[in-house]
Design an enzyme around this catalytic site. Structure first.
Site, PDB file in Angstrom:
ATOM      1  N   ARG A 223      -8.035  11.208  -6.148  1.00 46.50           N
ATOM      2  CA  ARG A 223      -9.260  10.556  -5.686  1.00 46.50           C
ATOM      3  C   ARG A 223     -10.416  11.534  -5.488  1.00 46.50           C
ATOM      4  O   ARG A 223     -11.575  11.123  -5.418  1.00 46.50           O
ATOM      5  CB  ARG A 223      -8.987   9.772  -4.405  1.00 46.50           C
ATOM      6  CG  ARG A 223      -8.373   8.424  -4.656  1.00 46.50           C
ATOM      7  CD  ARG A 223      -9.402   7.373  -5.076  1.00 46.50           C
ATOM      8  NE  ARG A 223     -10.154   6.918  -3.911  1.00 46.50           N
ATOM      9  CZ  ARG A 223     -11.357   7.326  -3.560  1.00 46.50           C
ATOM     10  NH1 ARG A 223     -11.995   8.192  -4.300  1.00 46.50           N
ATOM     11  NH2 ARG A 223     -11.939   6.878  -2.472  1.00 46.50           N
TER      12      ARG A 223
ATOM     13  N   TYR B  80     -13.878 -13.016   0.802  1.00 41.31           N
ATOM     14  CA  TYR B  80     -14.598 -11.813   0.364  1.00 41.31           C
ATOM     15  C   TYR B  80     -15.883 -12.171  -0.354  1.00 41.31           C
ATOM     16  O   TYR B  80     -16.930 -11.557  -0.143  1.00 41.31           O
ATOM     17  CB  TYR B  80     -13.720 -10.956  -0.549  1.00 41.31           C
ATOM     18  CG  TYR B  80     -12.889  -9.975   0.215  1.00 41.31           C
ATOM     19  CD1 TYR B  80     -13.470  -8.874   0.829  1.00 41.31           C
ATOM     20  CD2 TYR B  80     -11.525 -10.159   0.345  1.00 41.31           C
ATOM     21  CE1 TYR B  80     -12.706  -7.979   1.553  1.00 41.31           C
ATOM     22  CE2 TYR B  80     -10.750  -9.271   1.074  1.00 41.31           C
ATOM     23  CZ  TYR B  80     -11.348  -8.175   1.667  1.00 41.31           C
ATOM     24  OH  TYR B  80     -10.604  -7.300   2.380  1.00 41.31           O
TER      25      TYR B  80
ATOM     26  N   ARG C 220      -3.934   6.544   0.392  1.00 41.17           N
ATOM     27  CA  ARG C 220      -4.531   7.781   0.894  1.00 41.17           C
ATOM     28  C   ARG C 220      -3.632   8.610   1.793  1.00 41.17           C
ATOM     29  O   ARG C 220      -3.935   9.770   2.065  1.00 41.17           O
ATOM     30  CB  ARG C 220      -5.839   7.456   1.629  1.00 41.17           C
ATOM     31  CG  ARG C 220      -6.964   7.142   0.658  1.00 41.17           C
ATOM     32  CD  ARG C 220      -8.067   6.406   1.365  1.00 41.17           C
ATOM     33  NE  ARG C 220      -7.555   5.141   1.866  1.00 41.17           N
ATOM     34  CZ  ARG C 220      -8.265   4.274   2.585  1.00 41.17           C
ATOM     35  NH1 ARG C 220      -9.491   4.557   2.923  1.00 41.17           N
ATOM     36  NH2 ARG C 220      -7.738   3.133   2.981  1.00 41.17           N
TER      37      ARG C 220
ATOM     38  N   ARG D 189       0.836  -1.215   0.000  1.00 47.78           N
ATOM     39  CA  ARG D 189       0.000   0.000   0.000  1.00 47.78           C
ATOM     40  C   ARG D 189       0.867   1.261   0.000  1.00 47.78           C
ATOM     41  O   ARG D 189       0.528   2.245   0.660  1.00 47.78           O
ATOM     42  CB  ARG D 189      -0.872   0.015   1.238  1.00 47.78           C
ATOM     43  CG  ARG D 189      -2.377  -0.044   1.201  1.00 47.78           C
ATOM     44  CD  ARG D 189      -3.095  -0.077  -0.056  1.00 47.78           C
ATOM     45  NE  ARG D 189      -3.926  -1.269  -0.119  1.00 47.78           N
ATOM     46  CZ  ARG D 189      -4.994  -1.468   0.633  1.00 47.78           C
ATOM     47  NH1 ARG D 189      -5.415  -0.574   1.477  1.00 47.78           N
ATOM     48  NH2 ARG D 189      -5.669  -2.578   0.511  1.00 47.78           N
TER      49      ARG D 189
ATOM     50  N   ASP E 216      -6.476  -3.491  -7.528  1.00 46.70           N
ATOM     51  CA  ASP E 216      -7.021  -4.041  -6.284  1.00 46.70           C
ATOM     52  C   ASP E 216      -7.212  -5.547  -6.385  1.00 46.70           C
ATOM     53  O   ASP E 216      -7.469  -6.098  -7.448  1.00 46.70           O
ATOM     54  CB  ASP E 216      -8.338  -3.376  -5.885  1.00 46.70           C
ATOM     55  CG  ASP E 216      -8.663  -3.667  -4.427  1.00 46.70           C
ATOM     56  OD1 ASP E 216      -8.028  -3.055  -3.554  1.00 46.70           O
ATOM     57  OD2 ASP E 216      -9.489  -4.556  -4.163  1.00 46.70           O
TER      58      ASP E 216
HETATM   59  O1  CP3 Z   1       0.188   0.509  -3.225  1.00 49.35           O
HETATM   60  C1  CP3 Z   1      -0.147  -0.677  -3.375  1.00 49.35           C
HETATM   61  O2  CP3 Z   1       0.097  -1.576  -2.533  1.00 49.35           O
HETATM   62  C2  CP3 Z   1      -0.735  -1.120  -4.686  1.00 49.35           C
HETATM   63  C3  CP3 Z   1      -2.118  -1.278  -4.791  1.00 49.35           C
HETATM   64  C4  CP3 Z   1      -2.958  -2.168  -3.905  1.00 49.35           C
HETATM   65  C5  CP3 Z   1      -4.233  -1.739  -3.430  1.00 49.35           C
HETATM   66  N1  CP3 Z   1      -4.841  -2.793  -2.837  1.00 49.35           N
HETATM   67  C6  CP3 Z   1      -4.784  -0.390  -3.601  1.00 49.35           C
HETATM   68  C7  CP3 Z   1      -5.884   0.060  -2.746  1.00 49.35           C
HETATM   69  C8  CP3 Z   1      -2.798  -3.494  -3.510  1.00 49.35           C
HETATM   70  C9  CP3 Z   1      -1.601  -4.396  -3.704  1.00 49.35           C
HETATM   71  C10 CP3 Z   1      -4.010  -3.881  -2.852  1.00 49.35           C
HETATM   72  C11 CP3 Z   1      -4.260  -5.251  -2.332  1.00 49.35           C
HETATM   73  C12 CP3 Z   1      -5.463  -5.484  -1.527  1.00 49.35           C
HETATM   74  N2  CP3 Z   1      -6.718  -4.997  -1.711  1.00 49.35           N
HETATM   75  C13 CP3 Z   1      -5.512  -6.379  -0.455  1.00 49.35           C
HETATM   76  C14 CP3 Z   1      -4.352  -7.215   0.020  1.00 49.35           C
HETATM   77  C15 CP3 Z   1      -3.488  -6.451   0.915  1.00 49.35           C
HETATM   78  C16 CP3 Z   1      -4.033  -6.306   2.277  1.00 49.35           C
HETATM   79  O3  CP3 Z   1      -4.301  -5.164   2.684  1.00 49.35           O
HETATM   80  O4  CP3 Z   1      -4.148  -7.346   2.947  1.00 49.35           O
HETATM   81  C17 CP3 Z   1      -6.816  -6.372   0.058  1.00 49.35           C
HETATM   82  C18 CP3 Z   1      -7.326  -7.164   1.230  1.00 49.35           C
HETATM   83  C19 CP3 Z   1      -7.581  -5.495  -0.754  1.00 49.35           C
HETATM   84  C20 CP3 Z   1      -9.032  -5.204  -0.637  1.00 49.35           C
HETATM   85  C21 CP3 Z   1      -9.251  -3.793  -0.244  1.00 49.35           C
HETATM   86  N3  CP3 Z   1      -9.048  -2.721  -1.098  1.00 49.35           N
HETATM   87  C22 CP3 Z   1      -9.700  -3.287   0.982  1.00 49.35           C
HETATM   88  C23 CP3 Z   1     -10.031  -4.131   2.199  1.00 49.35           C
HETATM   89  C24 CP3 Z   1      -9.781  -1.906   0.854  1.00 49.35           C
HETATM   90  C25 CP3 Z   1     -10.341  -0.926   1.866  1.00 49.35           C
HETATM   91  C26 CP3 Z   1      -9.514  -0.732   3.035  1.00 49.35           C
HETATM   92  C27 CP3 Z   1      -8.367   0.216   2.782  1.00 49.35           C
HETATM   93  O5  CP3 Z   1      -7.276  -0.005   3.307  1.00 49.35           O
HETATM   94  O6  CP3 Z   1      -8.585   1.210   2.105  1.00 49.35           O
HETATM   95  C28 CP3 Z   1      -9.311  -1.564  -0.432  1.00 49.35           C
HETATM   96  C29 CP3 Z   1      -9.156  -0.216  -1.007  1.00 49.35           C
HETATM   97  C30 CP3 Z   1      -7.822   0.157  -1.600  1.00 49.35           C
HETATM   98  N4  CP3 Z   1      -6.974  -0.661  -2.300  1.00 49.35           N
HETATM   99  C31 CP3 Z   1      -7.251   1.454  -1.582  1.00 49.35           C
HETATM  100  C32 CP3 Z   1      -6.056   1.395  -2.314  1.00 49.35           C
HETATM  101  C33 CP3 Z   1      -5.120   2.543  -2.621  1.00 49.35           C
HETATM  102  C34 CP3 Z   1      -7.895   2.677  -0.961  1.00 49.35           C
HETATM  103  C35 CP3 Z   1      -8.999   3.097  -1.838  1.00 49.35           C
HETATM  104  C36 CP3 Z   1      -9.325   4.548  -1.736  1.00 49.35           C
HETATM  105  O7  CP3 Z   1      -8.674   5.349  -2.421  1.00 49.35           O
HETATM  106  O8  CP3 Z   1     -10.250   4.872  -0.999  1.00 49.35           O
END
Ligand code: CP3
Length: 350
Positions: free
Chosen positions: A46, A159, A37, A33, A82
């Site tokens: 965003r 999920y 944000r 990540r 994602d």
């Molecule tokens: O920077 C990076 O790591 C690259 C992009 C990336 C994202 N999600 C972007 C993202 C990666 C590799 C992921 C993987 C992901 N997505 C996982 C596995 C990693 C982990 O956290 O265990 C999971 C479980 C998800 C599913 C997911 N996506 C959730 C649960 C959420 C909401 C919670 C949160 O932390 O925001 C997301 C949203 C998400 N994925 C955002 C980003 C940048 C935030 C979205 C926003 O802009 O509001």
């Protein structure tokens, strides 16, 4: 005499060397990540569009990651996308709600629902992800590797069944335990889909792939071995030979030996176990990735340097350590603290 075929510049990068457990000039660091944000530039983008719109825009998705890598000075880029996007072409209705959390409206609840999740027979519907890979690779410094990723079958199933994030994974575990036929059909289908998707990312230009089993730590060891390990192993065995796989899980360090059995060139660990204990459990014939608690990034540069130093000391200069957090960067993280961490790791010499 045969000369070795010439390799692209990223082949000798610290991260690729660490994945091969070769000595490198420094310990490589990237952060799960790392684009998100906590960055004002990201929040700026965003404001103009939803997270899903951003993921479906290859130009902007590539730009988000390229700017992040440049700003942070990390040793790798990861595909900006994602985990849950793969479920859409398989038939699930995905959205991200106001608070940023994912929601799948037509969740799988009974064995009869399993066929709602169709076979991903090709990756055409995920072409936008492959285009993001090509654009990110094209814009990235040739010395830096690009990491592709996907969810592991269990985490994706969780999920699809819970319809979102869960506290106890009650519905997932109940289906897993009481409906072995439906569970096998579901995880087999997800395993085929994930392998196809990761290999398509490799064809499009990523240098290594990370498999996220983010929620598997909710399971005990026997259930992992019986109901998860065979499917994760199928995915890893199907990955294009020669491409390193980072197998990452959180929550339950007691699963580490079983995770290793499922496979992975590099095992990604969280902070719930010391890195030296984890590496001993994993075995020194594999590389390791981790494992600073993301909450430490909310403290101070001095504390971050101290904690990073402890983890580096536990790795002991052994080739094969990729520095990372134990899970993703939290949205509340000050960017200066992330910069302090990258600098601390790069300054370290054993
Ligand atoms: O920077 C990076 O790591 C690259 C992009 C990336 C994202 N999600 C972007 C993202 C990666 C590799 C992921 C993987 C992901 N997505 C996982 C596995 C990693 C982990 O956290 O265990 C999971 C479980 C998800 C599913 C997911 N996506 C959730 C649960 C959420 C909401 C919670 C949160 O932390 O925001 C997301 C949203 C998400 N994925 C955002 C980003 C940048 C935030 C979205 C926003 O802009 O509001």
């Amino acid at each position: 005499m045969f000369s070795a075929p010439s390799q692209p510049p990223w082949y000798q990068s610290p991260l690729m060397k660490a994945a091969r457990r070769e000595p490198a000039e420094r310990v490589p660091v990237w952060l799960m990540r790392q684009a998100g944000r906590y960055l004002t530039e990201y929040r700026e983008i965003r404001r103009r569009m939803s997270f899903l719109e951003l993921c479906k825009n290859p130009n902007l998705s590539a730009e988000v990651m390229l700017r992040t890598v440049e700003r942070l000075g990390v040793d790798a880029a990861i595909l900006f996308s994602d985990l849950l996007l793969i479920l859409e072409p398989m038939g699930m209705e995905l959205e991200f709600t106001g608070d940023g959390g994912p929601s799948l409206r037509n969740a799988i609840r009974r064995p009869a629902d399993v066929d709602r999740l169709g076979e991903l027979s090709n990756v055409d519907a995920l072409e936008f992800v492959l285009e993001t890979v090509r654009k990110t690779r094209a814009g990235l410094d040739q010395e830096l590797p690009l990491i592709g990723f996907a969810g592991a079958p269990f985490t994706l199933a969780a999920y699809a069944i819970e319809g979102g994030t869960s506290r106890d994974y009650r519905l997932t575990k109940t289906l897993m335990i009481t409906e072995p036929g439906a569970w096998d059909a579901l995880l087999s289908r997800l395993a085929r889909a994930v392998a196809r998707y990761l290999n398509a990312q490799i064809d499009a230009g990523v240098q290594l792939v990370q498999l996220f089993d983010s929620w598997v730590g909710c399971l005990g060891g026997d259930d992992y071995r019986r109901h998860v390990l065979p499917y994760t192993r199928r995915v890893i065995e199907a990955i294009t030979p020669g491409v390193p796989v980072i197998h990452f899980a959180t929550g339950n360090p007691a699963l580490l030996p079983s995770l290793c059995e499922a496979g992975g060139t590099v095992i990604g660990i969280d902070w719930r176990i010391r890195l030296d204990d984890a590496w001993r459990a994993i075995g020194y014939d594999r590389a390791i990735q981790g494992n600073l608690d993301p909450v430490v990034l909310l403290t101070s540069p001095a504390e971050i340097r101290r904690r990073a130093g402890e983890i580096l000391a536990q790795a002991g200069g052994r080739p094969g350590h990729i520095f990372n957090l134990g899970h993703g960067v939290l949205p509340q993280t000050p960017v200066e603290n992330v910069l302090a961490l990258v600098e601390a790791v790069h300054d370290y010499s054993p």
